[in-house]
Design a protein around this motif. Sequence first.
Motif, PDB file in Angstrom:
ATOM      1  N   ALA A 255     -19.421  26.335  -5.483  1.00 48.16           N
ATOM      2  CA  ALA A 255     -19.105  24.845  -5.305  1.00 48.16           C
ATOM      3  C   ALA A 255     -20.512  23.902  -5.183  1.00 48.16           C
ATOM      4  O   ALA A 255     -20.888  23.159  -5.971  1.00 48.16           O
ATOM      5  N   PHE A 256     -21.577  24.748  -4.639  1.00 46.99           N
ATOM      6  CA  PHE A 256     -22.844  23.920  -4.429  1.00 46.99           C
ATOM      7  C   PHE A 256     -23.649  24.046  -5.526  1.00 46.99           C
ATOM      8  O   PHE A 256     -24.516  23.169  -5.945  1.00 46.99           O
ATOM      9  N   LEU A 257     -23.798  25.308  -5.970  1.00 50.20           N
ATOM     10  CA  LEU A 257     -24.773  25.640  -6.891  1.00 50.20           C
ATOM     11  C   LEU A 257     -24.542  25.461  -8.530  1.00 50.20           C
ATOM     12  O   LEU A 257     -25.170  25.688  -9.285  1.00 50.20           O
TER      13      LEU A 257
ATOM     14  N   LYS B 133     -17.853  27.190   3.870  1.00 52.86           N
ATOM     15  CA  LYS B 133     -19.000  26.348   3.569  1.00 52.86           C
ATOM     16  C   LYS B 133     -19.150  26.361   1.985  1.00 52.86           C
ATOM     17  O   LYS B 133     -19.573  25.478   1.395  1.00 52.86           O
ATOM     18  N   GLU B 134     -18.876  27.641   1.347  1.00 48.95           N
ATOM     19  CA  GLU B 134     -19.084  27.973  -0.052  1.00 48.95           C
ATOM     20  C   GLU B 134     -17.870  28.334  -0.733  1.00 48.95           C
ATOM     21  O   GLU B 134     -17.746  29.488  -0.138  1.00 48.95           O
TER      22      GLU B 134
ATOM     23  N   VAL C  51     -18.173  31.733   1.552  1.00 49.00           N
ATOM     24  CA  VAL C  51     -19.315  31.792   2.754  1.00 49.00           C
ATOM     25  C   VAL C  51     -18.548  31.105   3.695  1.00 49.00           C
ATOM     26  O   VAL C  51     -18.222  30.038   3.852  1.00 49.00           O
ATOM     27  N   LEU C  52     -18.580  31.971   4.872  1.00 50.96           N
ATOM     28  CA  LEU C  52     -17.839  31.672   6.402  1.00 50.96           C
ATOM     29  C   LEU C  52     -18.522  30.552   6.934  1.00 50.96           C
ATOM     30  O   LEU C  52     -19.938  30.776   6.968  1.00 50.96           O
TER      31      LEU C  52
ATOM     32  N   LYS D 162     -28.181  30.801  -0.912  1.00 56.72           N
ATOM     33  CA  LYS D 162     -28.836  30.182  -1.830  1.00 56.72           C
ATOM     34  C   LYS D 162     -28.803  28.684  -1.767  1.00 56.72           C
ATOM     35  O   LYS D 162     -29.899  27.774  -2.139  1.00 56.72           O
ATOM     36  N   PHE D 163     -27.820  28.338  -1.126  1.00 54.85           N
ATOM     37  CA  PHE D 163     -27.460  26.681  -1.175  1.00 54.85           C
ATOM     38  C   PHE D 163     -28.028  26.122  -0.105  1.00 54.85           C
ATOM     39  O   PHE D 163     -28.073  24.942   0.290  1.00 54.85           O
ATOM     40  N   VAL D 164     -28.710  27.001   0.917  1.00 51.51           N
ATOM     41  CA  VAL D 164     -29.196  26.583   2.199  1.00 51.51           C
ATOM     42  C   VAL D 164     -30.324  27.200   2.352  1.00 51.51           C
ATOM     43  O   VAL D 164     -30.513  28.155   2.904  1.00 51.51           O
ATOM     44  N   ALA D 165     -31.560  26.816   2.178  1.00 49.11           N
ATOM     45  CA  ALA D 165     -32.819  27.255   2.272  1.00 49.11           C
ATOM     46  C   ALA D 165     -33.093  27.844   3.760  1.00 49.11           C
ATOM     47  O   ALA D 165     -33.013  27.138   4.790  1.00 49.11           O
ATOM     48  N   GLY D 166     -33.505  29.089   3.896  1.00 50.71           N
ATOM     49  CA  GLY D 166     -33.799  29.785   5.178  1.00 50.71           C
ATOM     50  C   GLY D 166     -32.711  30.095   6.109  1.00 50.71           C
ATOM     51  O   GLY D 166     -32.826  30.671   7.148  1.00 50.71           O
ATOM     52  N   SER D 167     -31.339  30.103   5.507  1.00 49.86           N
ATOM     53  CA  SER D 167     -30.544  30.471   6.479  1.00 49.86           C
ATOM     54  C   SER D 167     -29.563  31.549   5.911  1.00 49.86           C
ATOM     55  O   SER D 167     -29.691  32.006   4.578  1.00 49.86           O
ATOM     56  N   THR D 168     -28.806  32.214   6.891  1.00 54.56           N
ATOM     57  CA  THR D 168     -28.017  33.568   6.266  1.00 54.56           C
ATOM     58  C   THR D 168     -26.553  33.174   6.836  1.00 54.56           C
ATOM     59  O   THR D 168     -26.286  32.482   7.452  1.00 54.56           O
TER      60      THR D 168
END
Length: 529
Positions: free
Chosen positions: A109-111, A95-96, A158-159, A140-146
């Motif tokens: 890639a996202f930030l 994902k990242e 990021v897997l 950081k690139f998806v709020a509230g997720s781990t």
Amino acid sequence: MIPIKRRRRLAITVLALAGATLGAVGGYWLGRVTQLQAAETGLSEYADDLVAHSEEYSRELDSIWKTFNPSKFPFCSAQEIAEMQSLSFRSTQVKEIGRTHDGKLYCSAFLGRLDPALPEPPLTLSLANGINIYSDVKLKFVAGSTGTILEHGDTDVVLSPTAFSQWSRPHTRFTVLMVNRGTNKSVAIAGDKLDARQEWVSGQGLISTAAALYDSRCSAGATLCVVTAETIQDVMARSGRFLVEYTILGAIAGFALFLAIGQSWLKHEGIARQLRRALRKDELHLVYQPILQLPCGSCAGAEALARWRDEDGNMVAPDVFIRVAEDGGFIAEITRFVVRCAIDEVGEILRQHPELVLSINIAPSELEDDGLLWLLEEHVRQAGIQPGQIALELTERSTADMSVLREAILRLHHEGYQVHIDDFGTGFSSLAYLHELAVDAIKIDRAFTRTIGTQAVTASILPQILSLAESLGAEVIVEGVETAEQADYLTATGISMKAQGWYFGKPVIATDLPKYREQAEVEAQNAMM
């Protein structure tokens, strides 16, 4: 009182129902074992598939790391960020992608480019091949997720949490782990949270607990491992139809088996009880198989044979009820009945014709019983006949204890009785013991008689037995003569012997013996003319 037949049917029914119950339990157990084995096989195949997918996953990660370690673009430049964005977009596993150095994330890639750089999260596990694993990281690139981050060199990824979603199966759980074989520690990077012990992961293979089934598999490099699991409850829930079928089949098999056992056992037990009652009521009867002297064909005597109809009016074969009496320990009662009844019924004709001999079968267990001699003496004296007109036939099976047999024969000979060995050739013994025991005659078993005129291997034994018996001075009685060919063969040998069988005459009642004797005498005289 419940009638005997009804009691038998009731007993058999109860036994068959008990068998059905046990069969149902056994069928359920067998079905359960079968379904658990099927579930274990399914878990193993599932684990193998997941390992194969994990290895594809690992190869994609290696390709990303090789792209940036080293990178062909300046560190965190616009070109490098664009390359990371392109790879992240095309990937279903990642994902990242980010670039790190000295424990900090400088761009992704996202930030994009970060200023200031972000410190990396606490390290969860470091592998021997240089891969660092950070689990349960707040993204950081998806709020509230781990998520889980894997780092190699100065590049982390990021897997994707859905990387293994297509491999999910109903009621089956799995976890993908990365393992440090040096420290024997592991961390889950995908799948469910399973209570998988480290020794299961290291040992690989099937593990069964009271609550669930597990299967562990690792990749060839042993860095990636997979554990699959299914609860026993789920296995049984989806196996309901099979368990019902196995239970029903088990019940049917148990019912049929115990029904057959019950019928056989109750038949045997029923025969034993009926036979005892028949003996008490003197319901057995005797018939007499004529014995002829060859080659002249005159009547030499007869063999007393016990016959019995059960309470249902069916004839029971002598081999069956004699065996039942032997097993039940009351064969002596049958022996005494035969001795008493035979001498009483045939005594008159024996008294009128001293040349005739009455043969009576004696059970081996009777040899040491002095009561048999007393019974013989009593009835022989009352009938006014000679002891030599009584021949006691002992089966060859009874010759196992030679010392007991020798003493018994000496006693019988001392009292004047003849002793014959019955069914000769079917036991373990041979002609060697005939001289030692000094028996008066041997009765050749019908199995040898049937070989006359055939190509059977045993056909050549009969003339040898006749010749050897003659040389030892033992009389021969051939049983089971049923055809003219057999009778002609025995007559043509020129050896003096006795014979019996349906060809010469079927068993008759005592009152018909005089008629048979007279007819045999007439036929013998006609044959000589």
